[in-house]
Scaffold this active site. Structure first.
Site, short mmCIF file in Angstrom:
data_model
loop_
_atom_site.label_atom_id
_atom_site.label_comp_id
_atom_site.label_asym_id
_atom_site.label_seq_id
_atom_site.Cartn_x
_atom_site.Cartn_y
_atom_site.Cartn_z
N THR A 1 0.84 -1.19 0.00
CA THR A 1 0.00 0.00 0.00
C THR A 1 0.87 1.25 0.00
O THR A 1 2.11 1.17 0.09
CB THR A 1 -0.88 0.04 1.27
OG1 THR A 1 -0.03 0.09 2.42
CG2 THR A 1 -1.78 -1.18 1.35
N ASP B 1 2.64 4.37 1.74
CA ASP B 1 3.28 4.52 3.05
C ASP B 1 4.01 3.28 3.55
O ASP B 1 4.36 3.21 4.72
CB ASP B 1 2.26 4.94 4.12
CG ASP B 1 1.93 6.42 4.06
OD1 ASP B 1 2.67 7.17 3.40
OD2 ASP B 1 0.92 6.83 4.66
N CYS B 2 4.24 2.28 2.68
CA CYS B 2 4.94 1.08 3.15
C CYS B 2 6.42 1.08 2.77
O CYS B 2 7.12 0.11 3.03
CB CYS B 2 4.25 -0.18 2.64
SG CYS B 2 4.50 -0.49 0.88
N GLY B 3 6.90 2.16 2.14
CA GLY B 3 8.33 2.28 1.88
C GLY B 3 8.82 1.81 0.54
O GLY B 3 10.01 1.53 0.37
N LYS B 4 7.93 1.75 -0.47
CA LYS B 4 8.35 1.25 -1.79
C LYS B 4 9.42 2.15 -2.41
O LYS B 4 10.45 1.66 -2.89
CB LYS B 4 7.13 1.15 -2.72
CG LYS B 4 6.10 0.15 -2.28
CD LYS B 4 4.95 0.05 -3.28
CE LYS B 4 4.22 1.38 -3.46
NZ LYS B 4 3.62 1.89 -2.21
N GLU C 1 6.56 3.50 -9.26
CA GLU C 1 5.18 3.81 -9.65
C GLU C 1 4.76 2.94 -10.85
O GLU C 1 4.09 3.40 -11.78
CB GLU C 1 5.02 5.30 -9.99
CG GLU C 1 5.47 6.25 -8.91
CD GLU C 1 4.61 6.21 -7.66
OE1 GLU C 1 3.58 5.51 -7.66
OE2 GLU C 1 4.99 6.85 -6.66
N ALA C 2 5.15 1.68 -10.80
CA ALA C 2 4.92 0.78 -11.93
C ALA C 2 3.45 0.47 -12.17
O ALA C 2 3.09 -0.02 -13.25
CB ALA C 2 5.70 -0.53 -11.72
N GLN C 3 2.60 0.75 -11.18
CA GLN C 3 1.17 0.52 -11.40
C GLN C 3 0.62 1.38 -12.52
O GLN C 3 -0.39 1.03 -13.15
CB GLN C 3 0.37 0.80 -10.11
CG GLN C 3 0.26 2.24 -9.69
CD GLN C 3 1.41 2.71 -8.82
OE1 GLN C 3 2.39 2.00 -8.65
NE2 GLN C 3 1.30 3.90 -8.25
#
Length: 228
Positions: free
Chosen positions: A10, A12-15, A87-89
């Protein structure tokens, strides 16, 4: 053997933080790579983390061809050991297929980072294709939290303080409330389903009409040893 790896989670998980760290680690060992992103919260051609870290990147337009970009770099005498794709989505399914081709035919490592599903709990087309093609899909271990304290699993869109579940799939915003016309918040499934954002919970807490269970935090399941 090179791999196509999809790191997901999600907001805020640090991606993005992990993407920056991986690029640093590879460069520290003398490897050369390219960084890509699309619609980053900090603006065009930037890969940024909410921790304040940022680096320049290639902005991925809808007509960008990853194969052509990398081959042009190699033909010009450059070296490409890996790609960082944040931001691969937001990438198209065709672009994801180009990334897979780079792995299979040129033995280039590809690390993709992105959200799995949108605010409607529907898969992004780019994320769906990554799940279908990736050698590995890894859920990040840093857990973002819902306002109730439970692990956040869903992304919610908030417009003028109200959670919505209709609208265009891609609208740029951030999880910092009030920073843009559209804000996002991470919620557990229970509160996403009930459309109970943190602001809605605060409003309900001062209402005499709300039933007590409407504000209950999500119960934490007992440990295995606690079962009879």
């Amino acid at each position: 053997m090179a791999e196509l790896v999809f790191f997901s989670g999600t907001m805020d998980c640090g991606k993005s933080t992990l993407a920056l760290q991986m690029d640093h680690n590879h460069r520290a060992r003398g490897r050369q790579g390219l960084i890509f992103t699309r619609l980053d919260r900090a603006g065009e051609s930037v890969l940024s983390s909410r921790l304040g870290l940022a680096t320049s990147a290639v902005e991925v337009s809808e007509d960008l061809d990853f194969w052509e970009v990398v081959v042009a770099q190699l033909t010009a005498g450059g070296k490409v050991d890996y790609l960082i794709c944040d931001e691969a989505q937001f990438y198209t399914p065709e672009q994801v297929e180009q990334l897979a081709r780079l792995v299979d035919e040129l033995d280039i490592e590809v690390y993709a980072f992105g959200i799995m599903a949108d605010f409607r709990t529907r898969l992004f087309p780019g994320s769906q294709r990554l799940v279908e093609l990736a050698d590995r899909t890894q859920v990040l271990q840093v857990a973002a939290l819902c306002w109730c304290g439970a692990r956040a699993t869903h992304n919610a869109r908030v417009v003028d303080g109200v959670m919505v579940n209709e609208g265009e799939q891609v609208v740029v915003g951030d999880t910092a409330a009030g920073q843009s016309e559209v804000d996002y918040e991470v919620l557990c499934r229970r509160h996403h389903t009930r459309r109970m954002s943190s602001r809605a919970a605060q409003a309900a807490a001062v209402s005499a009409d709300v039933l007590p269970f409407d504000l209950d935090a999500c119960p934490i399941p007992p440990r295995r040893s606690e079962f009879p």
